[in-house]
Design an enzyme around this catalytic site. Sequence first.
Site, short mmCIF file in Angstrom:
data_model
loop_
_atom_site.label_atom_id
_atom_site.label_comp_id
_atom_site.label_asym_id
_atom_site.label_seq_id
_atom_site.Cartn_x
_atom_site.Cartn_y
_atom_site.Cartn_z
N SER A 35 0.81 -1.22 0.00
CA SER A 35 0.00 0.00 0.00
C SER A 35 0.84 1.27 0.00
O SER A 35 0.33 2.34 -0.36
CB SER A 35 -0.94 0.01 1.21
OG SER A 35 -0.22 -0.19 2.42
N ASP A 147 5.16 -7.58 6.51
CA ASP A 147 5.85 -8.75 7.07
C ASP A 147 6.15 -8.52 8.54
O ASP A 147 5.94 -9.40 9.39
CB ASP A 147 7.16 -9.01 6.31
CG ASP A 147 6.94 -9.44 4.88
OD1 ASP A 147 7.19 -10.62 4.57
OD2 ASP A 147 6.51 -8.61 4.07
N HIS A 280 0.18 5.08 6.93
CA HIS A 280 0.57 5.26 5.54
C HIS A 280 1.19 6.65 5.32
O HIS A 280 1.01 7.56 6.13
CB HIS A 280 -0.64 5.08 4.62
CG HIS A 280 -1.12 3.66 4.57
ND1 HIS A 280 -2.09 3.18 5.42
CD2 HIS A 280 -0.75 2.62 3.78
CE1 HIS A 280 -2.30 1.90 5.15
NE2 HIS A 280 -1.50 1.54 4.17
#
Length: 300
Positions: A35, A147, A280
Amino acid sequence: MSDFPCPPSKSTEKPKSVNQLRPGDIDVIAALGDSLTAANGAEARTLIGVLTQFRGVSWSIGGDDDITEIRSLGNVFKYYNPSVYGYSTGTGNEKRANSKFNVAVPGAVSEDMAVQAGELIKRLKNDPNTDFYNDWKIITLFIGGNDLCGWCDNQERFTGDQFEANIKEALDIFHSTVPRALVNVVNIMDLTQLSLLKGVVCSVVHLAICSCAVYGERIHQVSDLSQQYNQLVEKLILSERYDTREDFTVVLQPFLSHAKIPLDKEGNGDLTYFAPDCFHFSLKSHATSSIALWNNMVCV
């Protein structure tokens, strides 16, 4: 474009070696990842807006407007070569036509990179605007945040060794298949710095999506794991495994591994660098990251 300080630079003849490339020689730009490359929430003003993928302003491949309006690697190469192809524009997911060669998928992890590599190669071969065998390509791979957050719940799946193996699989695909390419691999940043971002929304979001990086006794383990990811990928790239051809190489771009979240006047993390979810990148961070990537690429 008068405020972009770098002069035009293009070879008089198309180079045969990746070591002879100049910025104006790049014909195609591409990217894969999650993203952060899809640019979720980059221009969002609300939490729901973070669901929107603002691919046109993505730091590594966005092509909205030009370099004077939107700082992105896509617009840098547009400056050097107005005919460069592959940059993403507007909004939408990776399946929309305007995503072009931005095949990043929100939520992706390193084990998805081989699939994204295959999808990108398919697009490179099938797009009538590209010459797969003769065009020079810049491909930027950036993955790892999910991850690290996934390690909170599944430590066996997201080990350092597995991360390296996943990156190796994707890079091997490019190395064996794609001619005339320079692949950037961007290191990840230490997500434990997210604890510097204060506020109710930040706390709730971080607890929901990446709790062990911000809360509890495993923070130091997450920080160590991010360093391990970076060190293993660096070792892979420096092994010269991908330097066996004159027209192909993989280059490590380590700027984020040393990055620190900017602070505001109160000493907390500066929220202007983040989307409303405190996770983000905002447009400001996309611009900053694109400049850092470009500087890494051209400065020795």
